[in-house]
Design an enzyme around this catalytic site. Structure first.
Site, PDB file in Angstrom:
ATOM      1  N   HIS A 196       0.862  -1.187   0.000  1.00  0.00           N
ATOM      2  CA  HIS A 196       0.000   0.000   0.000  1.00  0.00           C
ATOM      3  C   HIS A 196       0.898   1.236   0.000  1.00  0.00           C
ATOM      4  CE1 HIS A 196      -2.837   3.009   1.526  1.00  0.00           C
ATOM      5  NE2 HIS A 196      -3.813   2.170   1.237  1.00  0.00           N
ATOM      6  N   CYS A 234      -3.590   2.601  -4.470  1.00  0.00           N
ATOM      7  CA  CYS A 234      -4.563   3.396  -3.736  1.00  0.00           C
ATOM      8  C   CYS A 234      -4.602   4.802  -4.329  1.00  0.00           C
ATOM      9  CB  CYS A 234      -4.208   3.443  -2.246  1.00  0.00           C
ATOM     10  SG  CYS A 234      -5.349   4.481  -1.319  1.00  0.00           S
ATOM     11  N   HIS A 261      -7.482   0.247  -4.530  1.00  0.00           N
ATOM     12  CA  HIS A 261      -8.319   1.008  -3.601  1.00  0.00           C
ATOM     13  C   HIS A 261      -8.740   2.237  -4.387  1.00  0.00           C
ATOM     14  CE1 HIS A 261      -6.406  -0.342   0.507  1.00  0.00           C
ATOM     15  NE2 HIS A 261      -7.010  -1.319  -0.124  1.00  0.00           N
ATOM     16  N   ASP A 306     -12.897   2.579  -1.782  1.00  0.00           N
ATOM     17  CA  ASP A 306     -12.231   2.956  -0.538  1.00  0.00           C
ATOM     18  C   ASP A 306     -12.979   4.128   0.090  1.00  0.00           C
ATOM     19  OD1 ASP A 306     -10.342   2.789   1.421  1.00  0.00           O
ATOM     20  OD2 ASP A 306      -8.664   3.470   0.211  1.00  0.00           O
ATOM     21  N   HIS A 307     -12.516   4.516   1.269  1.00  0.00           N
ATOM     22  CA  HIS A 307     -13.130   5.619   2.041  1.00  0.00           C
ATOM     23  C   HIS A 307     -14.281   6.349   1.362  1.00  0.00           C
ATOM     24  CE1 HIS A 307      -9.015   6.356   4.175  1.00  0.00           C
ATOM     25  NE2 HIS A 307      -9.382   5.081   4.186  1.00  0.00           N
ATOM     26  N   TYR A 320     -15.465   4.553   6.565  1.00  0.00           N
ATOM     27  CA  TYR A 320     -15.889   3.168   6.374  1.00  0.00           C
ATOM     28  C   TYR A 320     -17.368   2.909   6.625  1.00  0.00           C
ATOM     29  CZ  TYR A 320     -11.171   1.898   5.284  1.00  0.00           C
ATOM     30  OH  TYR A 320      -9.960   1.796   4.632  1.00  0.00           O
TER      31      TYR A 320
HETATM   32  C1  DNO Z   1      -6.847   3.205   5.339  1.00  0.00           C
HETATM   33  C2  DNO Z   1      -6.212   2.057   4.692  1.00  0.00           C
HETATM   34  C3  DNO Z   1      -4.851   1.740   5.259  1.00  0.00           C
HETATM   35  C4  DNO Z   1      -4.375   0.408   4.740  1.00  0.00           C
HETATM   36  C5  DNO Z   1      -3.012   0.026   5.196  1.00  0.00           C
HETATM   37  C6  DNO Z   1      -2.537  -1.187   4.434  1.00  0.00           C
HETATM   38  O1  DNO Z   1      -8.006   3.349   5.302  1.00  0.00           O
HETATM   39  O2  DNO Z   1      -6.161   2.218   3.329  1.00  0.00           O
HETATM   40  O3  DNO Z   1      -4.924   1.720   6.639  1.00  0.00           O
HETATM   41  O4  DNO Z   1      -5.248  -0.587   5.159  1.00  0.00           O
HETATM   42  O5  DNO Z   1      -2.111   1.041   5.014  1.00  0.00           O
HETATM   43  O6  DNO Z   1      -1.497  -1.777   5.112  1.00  0.00           O
END
Ligand code: DNO
Length: 343
Positions: A196, A234, A261, A306-307, A320
């Protein structure tokens, strides 16, 4: 593309049943949360998670994350034993069909934000980052929003001191040492390691951060060329950086991106940003161009919205919630379908 959703295990307030109701949902991305970092994840705990997912016909192909112990990042002599433990965890995960493991190599802190409830004019809230606010914080006495304060101030201080002598190069070498240690197990079990990016992708509190953009991708692949070594792409973390070559990264690394992500950021200054809904028009990340370049170049990995924002009055863990990530999932499916059908 295989659509997934992050699920925080049995402690998550969002039931697997709801996740399953999102159209086209393939599986969840989860982890064992009650084993201290560095110790082996036993089969029983993994089997239990897998059983819960199976019951709802959701796959558990992706784990996020198996955290890397600080001693490995610091390159301390204890790292060899810790790497052996990590290998054992990977072998155990493979027994339950896990295919991708997401991890990061950020010293001490994972993602950092200064506001978890940044309010938008429509009443929704999201995560945000303000550089000046961050610079004003005392790194030896930190209380950051969202950061699980798992260290006492004293532990944190001594950990930060240990990093004072670790340069970017040293940290990168330690990452390669770790990867070279585990790659034989990845090759034997078929597990792909997906690093990541650092979030945000610049040094924090004087700590080096090394996975920040295209150059780091090039460097890491050159150093550890195994096909099992790849990325969690990401778009929010990388998109917070000043080099906005995300579509180009997606094109170049489509086949090494095991996990994507997909999320949106909007800058208010070069270093300040807030997160927002997933669609292209909402922020600075060109989601369409990214999806197109992934698909056109053979991407066959896992994707998760993601988020998201907190919307519709949901009192969710910031980033989340169910609702906005579900909207994101639907949007992303539409993008993928359109791109795939018009190729
Ligand atoms: C946040 C996530 C990170 C991710 C870690 C992977 O929302 O994208 O915390 O899980 O960095 O190791």
């Amino acid at each position: 593309m295989k659509l997934t959703f992050r699920w925080y295990g049995e402690g998550d307030v969002i039931p697997l049943r709801y996740i399953r109701q999102i159209p086209k949902m393939h599986g969840v991305v989860t982890a064992v949360y009650d084993v201290p970092v560095g110790e082996v994840w036993d089969e029983e705990r993994i089997a239990n998670l897998k059983w819960l997912c199976d019951k709802e016909e959701l796959s558990m192909d992706v784990i996020e994350s198996v955290p890397v112990h600080e001693d490995i990042k610091l390159g301390k002599p204890t790292r060899d034993k810790l790497i052996e433990n990590y290998k054992e965890t990977l072998r155990n995960l493979a027994k339950f069909g896990v295919k991708v493991v997401c991890y990061n190599f950020m010293p001490v802190f994972d993602w950092l934000r200064t506001d978890l409830y940044y309010e938008h004019p429509d009443g929704s809230t999201s995560l945000a980052y303000n550089h000046e606010t961050l610079l004003k914080l005392d790194k030896y006495n930190l209380h950051l929003p969202g950061w699980d304060e798992s260290y006492t101030n004293q532990e944190l201080t001594s950990l930060l001191r240990e990093y004072e002598n670790v340069s970017h190069e040293q940290l990168f070498d330690n990452l390669c040492y770790f990867l070279n240690g585990i790659m034989p197990v990845c090759e034997e079990t078929g597990i792909s390691m997906a690093i990541h990016p650092d979030d945000p992708p610049w040094d924090m509190f004087g700590l080096p951060r090394i996975i920040t953009g295209m150059e780091s991708y090039d460097k890491l692949v050159a150093a550890v060329p195994s096909p099992r070594n790849g990325f969690t792409f990401c778009t929010g973390s990388l998109g917070a950086g000043k080099y906005k070559d995300l579509p180009e990264m997606a094109r170049k690394y489509a086949s090494r991106i095991f996990f994507a992500h997909l999320r949106q950021v909007k800058h208010t200054t070069p270093h300040d940003f807030y997160e927002i809904g997933h669609q292209t028009h909402q922020g600075d990340v060109d989601m369409f161009a990214i999806v197109k370049n992934l698909v056109d170049n053979g991407f066959d990995g896992y994707v998760r919205p993601d988020h998201g924002r907190n919307i519709f009055g949901e009192q969710a863990t910031p980033g989340y919630g169910l609702y906005d990530r579900a909207l994101g999932a639907a949007y992303l499916c539409g993008l993928f379908e359109a791109v795939e059908k018009t190729r």
